[in-house]
Write a protein that holds these residues in place. Structure first.
Motif, PDB file in Angstrom:
ATOM      1  N   VAL A 138      20.963  38.398 -32.537  1.00 34.30           N
ATOM      2  CA  VAL A 138      22.299  37.799 -32.525  1.00 34.30           C
ATOM      3  C   VAL A 138      23.012  38.077 -33.841  1.00 34.30           C
ATOM      4  O   VAL A 138      24.217  38.387 -33.866  1.00 34.30           O
ATOM      5  CB  VAL A 138      22.201  36.291 -32.246  1.00 34.30           C
ATOM      6  CG1 VAL A 138      23.570  35.636 -32.379  1.00 34.30           C
ATOM      7  CG2 VAL A 138      21.639  36.039 -30.854  1.00 34.30           C
ATOM      8  N   MET A 139      22.291  37.994 -34.934  1.00 38.34           N
ATOM      9  CA  MET A 139      22.891  38.283 -36.230  1.00 38.34           C
ATOM     10  C   MET A 139      23.342  39.729 -36.322  1.00 38.34           C
ATOM     11  O   MET A 139      24.393  40.041 -36.898  1.00 38.34           O
ATOM     12  CB  MET A 139      21.903  37.954 -37.354  1.00 38.34           C
ATOM     13  CG  MET A 139      21.587  36.472 -37.482  1.00 38.34           C
ATOM     14  SD  MET A 139      20.339  36.127 -38.752  1.00 38.34           S
ATOM     15  CE  MET A 139      21.184  36.736 -40.214  1.00 38.34           C
ATOM     16  N   PRO A 156      30.361  34.210 -32.430  1.00 39.88           N
ATOM     17  CA  PRO A 156      29.827  33.104 -31.626  1.00 39.88           C
ATOM     18  C   PRO A 156      30.580  31.802 -31.876  1.00 39.88           C
ATOM     19  O   PRO A 156      30.722  31.358 -33.012  1.00 39.88           O
ATOM     20  CB  PRO A 156      28.365  33.013 -32.090  1.00 39.88           C
ATOM     21  CG  PRO A 156      28.056  34.343 -32.681  1.00 39.88           C
ATOM     22  CD  PRO A 156      29.343  34.820 -33.288  1.00 39.88           C
ATOM     23  N   THR A 157      31.070  31.217 -30.809  1.00 38.87           N
ATOM     24  CA  THR A 157      31.784  29.947 -30.898  1.00 38.87           C
ATOM     25  C   THR A 157      31.156  28.864 -30.040  1.00 38.87           C
ATOM     26  O   THR A 157      31.469  27.687 -30.216  1.00 38.87           O
ATOM     27  CB  THR A 157      33.253  30.122 -30.458  1.00 38.87           C
ATOM     28  OG1 THR A 157      33.285  30.665 -29.122  1.00 38.87           O
ATOM     29  CG2 THR A 157      33.981  31.085 -31.395  1.00 38.87           C
ATOM     30  N   VAL A 158      30.273  29.263 -29.107  1.00 37.67           N
ATOM     31  CA  VAL A 158      29.680  28.315 -28.169  1.00 37.67           C
ATOM     32  C   VAL A 158      28.187  28.596 -28.069  1.00 37.67           C
ATOM     33  O   VAL A 158      27.777  29.761 -27.949  1.00 37.67           O
ATOM     34  CB  VAL A 158      30.329  28.425 -26.769  1.00 37.67           C
ATOM     35  CG1 VAL A 158      29.595  27.533 -25.773  1.00 37.67           C
ATOM     36  CG2 VAL A 158      31.793  28.047 -26.825  1.00 37.67           C
ATOM     37  N   ALA A 159      27.385  27.559 -28.128  1.00 40.36           N
ATOM     38  CA  ALA A 159      25.949  27.665 -27.884  1.00 40.36           C
ATOM     39  C   ALA A 159      25.663  27.073 -26.510  1.00 40.36           C
ATOM     40  O   ALA A 159      25.925  25.890 -26.262  1.00 40.36           O
ATOM     41  CB  ALA A 159      25.155  26.931 -28.968  1.00 40.36           C
ATOM     42  N   ALA A 160      25.157  27.902 -25.602  1.00 41.21           N
ATOM     43  CA  ALA A 160      24.881  27.467 -24.232  1.00 41.21           C
ATOM     44  C   ALA A 160      23.376  27.471 -23.989  1.00 41.21           C
ATOM     45  O   ALA A 160      22.607  28.111 -24.708  1.00 41.21           O
ATOM     46  CB  ALA A 160      25.583  28.380 -23.239  1.00 41.21           C
ATOM     47  N   ARG A 161      22.965  26.774 -22.954  1.00 40.70           N
ATOM     48  CA  ARG A 161      21.542  26.711 -22.618  1.00 40.70           C
ATOM     49  C   ARG A 161      21.188  27.599 -21.446  1.00 40.70           C
ATOM     50  O   ARG A 161      20.053  28.046 -21.327  1.00 40.70           O
ATOM     51  CB  ARG A 161      21.151  25.262 -22.312  1.00 40.70           C
ATOM     52  CG  ARG A 161      21.046  24.394 -23.544  1.00 40.70           C
ATOM     53  CD  ARG A 161      20.631  22.978 -23.221  1.00 40.70           C
ATOM     54  NE  ARG A 161      21.717  22.213 -22.612  1.00 40.70           N
ATOM     55  CZ  ARG A 161      21.676  20.919 -22.333  1.00 40.70           C
ATOM     56  NH1 ARG A 161      20.580  20.234 -22.601  1.00 40.70           N
ATOM     57  NH2 ARG A 161      22.707  20.307 -21.805  1.00 40.70           N
ATOM     58  N   THR A 162      22.152  27.870 -20.567  1.00 40.27           N
ATOM     59  CA  THR A 162      21.863  28.660 -19.370  1.00 40.27           C
ATOM     60  C   THR A 162      22.957  29.707 -19.160  1.00 40.27           C
ATOM     61  O   THR A 162      24.098  29.527 -19.618  1.00 40.27           O
ATOM     62  CB  THR A 162      21.788  27.752 -18.125  1.00 40.27           C
ATOM     63  OG1 THR A 162      23.068  27.140 -17.922  1.00 40.27           O
ATOM     64  CG2 THR A 162      20.712  26.689 -18.299  1.00 40.27           C
ATOM     65  N   LEU A 171      35.634  38.681 -31.005  1.00 48.52           N
ATOM     66  CA  LEU A 171      35.793  38.149 -29.654  1.00 48.52           C
ATOM     67  C   LEU A 171      35.027  36.827 -29.531  1.00 48.52           C
ATOM     68  O   LEU A 171      33.869  36.727 -29.936  1.00 48.52           O
ATOM     69  CB  LEU A 171      35.272  39.148 -28.623  1.00 48.52           C
ATOM     70  CG  LEU A 171      36.015  40.490 -28.524  1.00 48.52           C
ATOM     71  CD1 LEU A 171      35.291  41.415 -27.560  1.00 48.52           C
ATOM     72  CD2 LEU A 171      37.446  40.274 -28.076  1.00 48.52           C
ATOM     73  N   GLU A 172      35.688  35.818 -28.970  1.00 49.47           N
ATOM     74  CA  GLU A 172      35.041  34.518 -28.803  1.00 49.47           C
ATOM     75  C   GLU A 172      33.860  34.665 -27.847  1.00 49.47           C
ATOM     76  O   GLU A 172      34.015  35.117 -26.710  1.00 49.47           O
ATOM     77  CB  GLU A 172      36.047  33.501 -28.274  1.00 49.47           C
ATOM     78  CG  GLU A 172      37.160  33.189 -29.263  1.00 49.47           C
ATOM     79  CD  GLU A 172      38.092  32.125 -28.752  1.00 49.47           C
ATOM     80  OE1 GLU A 172      38.103  31.886 -27.515  1.00 49.47           O
ATOM     81  OE2 GLU A 172      38.815  31.522 -29.558  1.00 49.47           O
ATOM     82  N   THR A 173      32.691  34.262 -28.312  1.00 48.91           N
ATOM     83  CA  THR A 173      31.444  34.566 -27.612  1.00 48.91           C
ATOM     84  C   THR A 173      30.587  33.320 -27.481  1.00 48.91           C
ATOM     85  O   THR A 173      30.505  32.499 -28.410  1.00 48.91           O
ATOM     86  CB  THR A 173      30.649  35.648 -28.367  1.00 48.91           C
ATOM     87  OG1 THR A 173      31.466  36.805 -28.525  1.00 48.91           O
ATOM     88  CG2 THR A 173      29.382  36.029 -27.618  1.00 48.91           C
ATOM     89  N   GLY A 174      29.954  33.195 -26.327  1.00 48.72           N
ATOM     90  CA  GLY A 174      28.944  32.163 -26.113  1.00 48.72           C
ATOM     91  C   GLY A 174      27.568  32.792 -26.088  1.00 48.72           C
ATOM     92  O   GLY A 174      27.384  33.886 -25.544  1.00 48.72           O
TER      93      GLY A 174
END
Length: 371
Positions: A66-67, A77-83, A49-52
């Protein structure tokens, strides 16, 4: 009963079917297509599943967690977000299905046995919600701390918890997921079927001679056949929306105008496809056969019946060529997640491109001739 005459009729039918290439293709194509679709494309065990990920702690323990989540195969994981707010925006736009939030005080929360990680899930798809709930079973007391040593939970301390929060359909009501998709299914079935027999019907009823004698151009004739059915499609959309709210309390969180714009895109796309089929078929029966040949993969591969994320990549690429796939993303994004249509622009562009290609091919193939 004369067996010789009976055998002659049977032989005649077999020869007629052999000359009918469309029927011959359906005889072989439908069972092969169903076997391939159900055998390879249909998978209820969602993976990747595409995950941020918003890792605000950024410690060795949070990275190891996370691993561990990735190792389950459920998320990718496809997106790294800050908030967390950024993850919510991406969830609303449909860019990701799952968001993982690790707060700055992750170590303290884990040590005190509180909720240390929050998993945000797009609950508009109940299968995604069920798959993401598996992440809550991961233990937190065995992951390393920032100094790479195991942290033991003290008396009464459970080592932390992973909370799963489902948005847009927390009750997991199937009607909320199904009813918006039914708009696309109904429009695909009726619009393609109506227009697939349009030109063929003119030939069979003898009306083509009258159309040939008129000064109508090919473009005017084809577009003129599309417009009445577009109105019928809008009536069907309104009927499903009203019944969905009345009988199943399906919400419309976004703009109603955006819902109709999305429906118009699908209607025109299906009408264009139906016209192209109509220029190829030699009879109304052939036209209906070819329409069914398009409808079957649409309902199976678009994500309406089976989760899109569970299909192999090759099948997903094939599904991207179907207008129903993009409409389902649009209608669920607008109705269930409250996203404006402009935020879902990739699927809007995909439908516009499909319309342009199908309508161009239909106009080029149509000839105002009886032969």
């Amino acid at each position: 009963m004369n067996l010789r005459r009976l055998f002659a009729i049977v032989l005649k039918e077999l020869r007629q079917m052999r000359r009918d290439r469309v029927t011959l293709a359906m005889i072989v194509g439908i069972p092969v297509m169903q076997l391939v679709l159900f055998g390879y494309a249909i998978n209820l065990n969602l993976r990747g599943l595409e995950t941020g990920v918003a890792d605000q702690a950024n410690t060795a323990a949070s990275r190891a967690l996370v691993m561990d989540m990735v190792a389950t195969g459920v998320i990718a994981p496809t997106v790294a977000a800050r908030t967390p707010e950024e993850l919510m925006q991406r969830l609303r736009r449909g860019e990701i299905s799952v968001g993982v939030v690790i707060p700055p005080d992750f170590e303290r929360r884990r040590y005190e046995g509180r909720e240390a990680v929050q998993v945000l899930v797009d609950g508009s798809d109940t299968t995604v919600q069920a798959a993401a709930s598996q992440l809550a079973q991961l233990p937190l007391n065995s992951t390393p701390t920032s100094n790479d040593r195991p942290l033991r939970a003290g008396p009464g301390q459970g080592g932390g918890q992973i909370g799963v929060v489902a948005f847009y359909n927390p009750e997991r009501r199937s009607a909320i997921n199904i009813v918006p998709g039914l708009i696309g299914i109904i429009l695909t079935m009726t619009m393609v079927m109506f227009t697939a027999v349009a030109v063929v019907r003119e030939r069979e009823r003898g009306n083509m001679e009258l159309l040939i004698a008129t000064p109508l151009s090919r473009s005017e004739l084809m577009v003129g056949k599309v417009l009445p059915y577009a109105g019928i499609g809008l009536i069907q959309t309104t009927l499903v929306l009203l019944l969905g709210q009345w009988l199943f309390e399906v919400p419309i969180r976004g703009s109603v105008l955006d819902v109709y714009w999305a429906a118009i895109l699908l209607i025109v796309a299906n009408l264009s496809l139906g016209l192209l089929i109509s220029t190829r078929a030699q009879s109304q029966f052939q036209a209906m056969q070819m329409a069914f040949f398009v409808f079957l993969p649409s309902i199976l591969l678009s994500g309406f019946m089976f989760p899109f994320a569970g299909m192999p990549k090759v099948v997903q690429w094939l599904a991207e060529a179907l207008p129903l796939t993009h409409f389902l993303r649009l209608i669920r994004g607008v109705m269930l997640r409250g996203a404006p249509l402009w935020e879902l622009w990739p699927d809007v562009l995909a439908l516009l491109a499909f319309i342009a290609v199908m309508m161009t091919l239909a106009i080029l193939r149509f000839r105002k001739r009886l032969d």
